[in-house]
Design a protein around this motif. Structure first.
Motif, PDB file in Angstrom:
ATOM      1  N   ILE A  37       0.822  -1.212   0.000  1.00  0.00           N
ATOM      2  CA  ILE A  37       0.000   0.000   0.000  1.00  0.00           C
ATOM      3  C   ILE A  37       0.858   1.265   0.000  1.00  0.00           C
ATOM      4  CG2 ILE A  37      -2.002  -1.093   1.065  1.00  0.00           C
ATOM      5  CD1 ILE A  37      -1.121   0.397   3.660  1.00  0.00           C
ATOM      6  N   SER A  38       2.152   1.104   0.047  1.00  0.00           N
ATOM      7  CA  SER A  38       3.067   2.247   0.016  1.00  0.00           C
ATOM      8  C   SER A  38       3.279   2.674  -1.433  1.00  0.00           C
ATOM      9  CB  SER A  38       4.395   1.884   0.675  1.00  0.00           C
ATOM     10  OG  SER A  38       4.191   1.574   2.018  1.00  0.00           O
ATOM     11  N   VAL A  39       2.317   3.407  -1.936  1.00  0.00           N
ATOM     12  CA  VAL A  39       2.356   3.891  -3.316  1.00  0.00           C
ATOM     13  C   VAL A  39       2.392   5.411  -3.292  1.00  0.00           C
ATOM     14  CG1 VAL A  39       1.175   1.860  -4.273  1.00  0.00           C
ATOM     15  CG2 VAL A  39      -0.180   3.815  -3.474  1.00  0.00           C
ATOM     16  N   ASP A  40       2.518   6.015  -4.466  1.00  0.00           N
ATOM     17  CA  ASP A  40       2.578   7.470  -4.553  1.00  0.00           C
ATOM     18  C   ASP A  40       1.190   8.110  -4.597  1.00  0.00           C
ATOM     19  OD1 ASP A  40       5.449   7.482  -4.708  1.00  0.00           O
ATOM     20  OD2 ASP A  40       5.236   6.780  -6.777  1.00  0.00           O
ATOM     21  N   TYR A  41       0.257   7.422  -5.254  1.00  0.00           N
ATOM     22  CA  TYR A  41      -1.096   7.961  -5.431  1.00  0.00           C
ATOM     23  C   TYR A  41      -2.134   6.861  -5.315  1.00  0.00           C
ATOM     24  CZ  TYR A  41       0.956  12.222  -7.348  1.00  0.00           C
ATOM     25  OH  TYR A  41       1.667  13.388  -7.497  1.00  0.00           O
ATOM     26  N   LEU A  42      -3.348   7.263  -4.904  1.00  0.00           N
ATOM     27  CA  LEU A  42      -4.528   6.421  -5.029  1.00  0.00           C
ATOM     28  C   LEU A  42      -5.380   7.025  -6.135  1.00  0.00           C
ATOM     29  CD1 LEU A  42      -5.733   5.897  -1.324  1.00  0.00           C
ATOM     30  CD2 LEU A  42      -4.194   4.441  -2.674  1.00  0.00           C
ATOM     31  N   SER A  43      -5.990   6.157  -6.938  1.00  0.00           N
ATOM     32  CA  SER A  43      -7.021   6.627  -7.862  1.00  0.00           C
ATOM     33  C   SER A  43      -8.295   5.894  -7.472  1.00  0.00           C
ATOM     34  CB  SER A  43      -6.622   6.405  -9.317  1.00  0.00           C
ATOM     35  OG  SER A  43      -6.730   5.065  -9.675  1.00  0.00           O
ATOM     36  N   PHE A  44      -9.407   6.594  -7.538  1.00  0.00           N
ATOM     37  CA  PHE A  44     -10.651   6.120  -6.937  1.00  0.00           C
ATOM     38  C   PHE A  44     -11.662   5.686  -7.995  1.00  0.00           C
ATOM     39  CE2 PHE A  44      -8.685   9.225  -4.118  1.00  0.00           C
ATOM     40  CZ  PHE A  44      -8.536   8.471  -2.974  1.00  0.00           C
ATOM     41  N   TYR A  45     -11.972   4.394  -8.006  1.00  0.00           N
ATOM     42  CA  TYR A  45     -13.001   3.847  -8.892  1.00  0.00           C
ATOM     43  C   TYR A  45     -14.347   3.974  -8.198  1.00  0.00           C
ATOM     44  CZ  TYR A  45     -15.842   0.524 -11.468  1.00  0.00           C
ATOM     45  OH  TYR A  45     -16.850  -0.062 -12.184  1.00  0.00           O
ATOM     46  N   GLN A  46     -15.275   4.688  -8.824  1.00  0.00           N
ATOM     47  CA  GLN A  46     -16.589   4.935  -8.250  1.00  0.00           C
ATOM     48  C   GLN A  46     -17.563   3.845  -8.684  1.00  0.00           C
ATOM     49  OE1 GLN A  46     -15.509   9.589  -8.787  1.00  0.00           O
ATOM     50  NE2 GLN A  46     -17.504   8.998  -9.498  1.00  0.00           N
ATOM     51  N   THR A  47     -18.206   3.207  -7.708  1.00  0.00           N
ATOM     52  CA  THR A  47     -19.112   2.085  -7.972  1.00  0.00           C
ATOM     53  C   THR A  47     -20.499   2.586  -8.372  1.00  0.00           C
ATOM     54  OG1 THR A  47     -19.853   1.995  -5.679  1.00  0.00           O
ATOM     55  CG2 THR A  47     -17.902   0.673  -6.252  1.00  0.00           C
ATOM     56  N   ALA A  48     -21.426   1.647  -8.534  1.00  0.00           N
ATOM     57  CA  ALA A  48     -22.803   1.962  -8.916  1.00  0.00           C
ATOM     58  C   ALA A  48     -23.493   2.872  -7.904  1.00  0.00           C
ATOM     59  CB  ALA A  48     -23.600   0.676  -9.087  1.00  0.00           C
ATOM     60  N   ALA A  49     -22.999   2.930  -6.666  1.00  0.00           N
ATOM     61  CA  ALA A  49     -23.598   3.794  -5.635  1.00  0.00           C
ATOM     62  C   ALA A  49     -23.515   5.275  -6.004  1.00  0.00           C
ATOM     63  CB  ALA A  49     -22.903   3.560  -4.295  1.00  0.00           C
ATOM     64  N   PHE A  50     -22.724   5.624  -7.001  1.00  0.00           N
ATOM     65  CA  PHE A  50     -22.550   7.020  -7.395  1.00  0.00           C
ATOM     66  C   PHE A  50     -23.525   7.463  -8.488  1.00  0.00           C
ATOM     67  CE2 PHE A  50     -18.791   6.261  -4.993  1.00  0.00           C
ATOM     68  CZ  PHE A  50     -18.472   7.482  -4.438  1.00  0.00           C
ATOM     69  N   GLY A  51     -24.516   6.636  -8.792  1.00  0.00           N
ATOM     70  CA  GLY A  51     -25.548   7.036  -9.754  1.00  0.00           C
ATOM     71  C   GLY A  51     -24.979   7.368 -11.122  1.00  0.00           C
ATOM     72  N   HIS A  52     -25.247   8.567 -11.614  1.00  0.00           N
ATOM     73  CA  HIS A  52     -24.753   8.944 -12.952  1.00  0.00           C
ATOM     74  C   HIS A  52     -23.236   9.154 -12.989  1.00  0.00           C
ATOM     75  CE1 HIS A  52     -25.318  12.920 -11.138  1.00  0.00           C
ATOM     76  NE2 HIS A  52     -24.463  13.370 -12.031  1.00  0.00           N
ATOM     77  N   GLU A  53     -22.583   9.151 -11.835  1.00  0.00           N
ATOM     78  CA  GLU A  53     -21.121   9.266 -11.755  1.00  0.00           C
ATOM     79  C   GLU A  53     -20.460   7.902 -11.562  1.00  0.00           C
ATOM     80  OE1 GLU A  53     -19.303  12.225 -12.020  1.00  0.00           O
ATOM     81  OE2 GLU A  53     -21.231  13.034 -12.656  1.00  0.00           O
ATOM     82  N   LYS A  54     -21.198   6.828 -11.797  1.00  0.00           N
ATOM     83  CA  LYS A  54     -20.722   5.468 -11.510  1.00  0.00           C
ATOM     84  C   LYS A  54     -19.761   4.943 -12.576  1.00  0.00           C
ATOM     85  CE  LYS A  54     -24.668   3.340 -13.801  1.00  0.00           C
ATOM     86  NZ  LYS A  54     -25.900   2.621 -13.640  1.00  0.00           N
ATOM     87  N   TRP A  55     -19.054   3.894 -12.179  1.00  0.00           N
ATOM     88  CA  TRP A  55     -18.211   3.088 -13.048  1.00  0.00           C
ATOM     89  C   TRP A  55     -17.149   3.899 -13.793  1.00  0.00           C
ATOM     90  CZ3 TRP A  55     -23.161   0.456 -15.180  1.00  0.00           C
ATOM     91  CH2 TRP A  55     -23.648  -0.436 -14.206  1.00  0.00           C
ATOM     92  N   LYS A  56     -16.444   4.711 -13.032  1.00  0.00           N
ATOM     93  CA  LYS A  56     -15.353   5.484 -13.632  1.00  0.00           C
ATOM     94  C   LYS A  56     -14.395   5.968 -12.554  1.00  0.00           C
ATOM     95  CE  LYS A  56     -17.854   9.881 -13.684  1.00  0.00           C
ATOM     96  NZ  LYS A  56     -18.229  11.021 -14.511  1.00  0.00           N
TER      97      LYS A  56
END
Length: 199
Positions: A49-68
């Protein structure tokens, strides 16, 4: 949230190590945005988990902002904590006593264009590098090809080895009087005859 082009914040360079993580719900997103941390259960955490960055995958719970993936954040450190230490309003949660990595992060940086899931819907964790993130249009584009995979795994191994060493350069307790340390720890047999009373 900050535009990734802001001069105040560093965007990943080509060789930055990035861990794609799952943002399960808007509450966790707000915790990351407002409090500057993200949690991963130890029992399901990736090996490094010792990385430089996290990138966040948004699940279906995000409605129209999902899956990205819309956001990344620079990793500033991590520590262990139980779920109840992290989420004080969930003391009765079935996993309240389980340990989590609490990953401290910088401000959420919005990517210039979202990285869409494409055929990927269920994601756990995925390692990638800055060069791939900069060019990706879909999550499949984040998968490091076989030519560069050896670099990725070598970098992850080195990072893991670096972070297995625990060192304290300036331990403030070494500067304290031993009698004060005993007092702080509740050890009463070494107290001076100064009339200090333990309550």
């Amino acid at each position: 949230m900050v535009d990734y082009k802001s001069a105040m914040f560093e965007y990943p360079v080509a060789q930055s190590l990035i861990l794609v993580v799952v943002m399960n719900n808007p509450r966790d997103f707000e915790i990351a945005r407002m409090l500057g941390w993200y949690r991963i259960p130890i029992r399901s955490a990736p090996k490094v988990i010792s990385v430089d960055y996290l990138s966040f995958y948004q699940t279906a719970a995000f409605g129209h902002e999902k899956w990205k993936i819309d956001y990344i954040a620079q990793v500033r450190g991590h520590e262990l904590a139980t779920r109840k230490e992290l989420l004080h309003d969930e003391l009765d949660h079935p996993h309240a006593n389980q340990e989590y990595y609490k990953i401290q992060i910088g401000p959420l940086l919005r990517l210039p264009q979202p990285i869409i899931a494409g055929n990927w819907r269920r994601i756990t964790f995925l390692y990638t590098i800055g060069e791939y993130l900069a060019k990706a249009k879909t999550i499949n584009d984040l998968v490091v090809n076989s030519d560069e995979r050896s670099f990725l795994w070598q970098a992850l191994r080195e990072r893991a080895l670096q972070n297995q060493t625990y060192q304290i350069e300036n331990d403030p307790l070494t500067e304290l009087n031993p009698e004060i340390i005993d007092l702080l720890l509740g050890i009463t047999n070494n107290l001076p005859e100064s009339g200090i009373e333990m309550v």
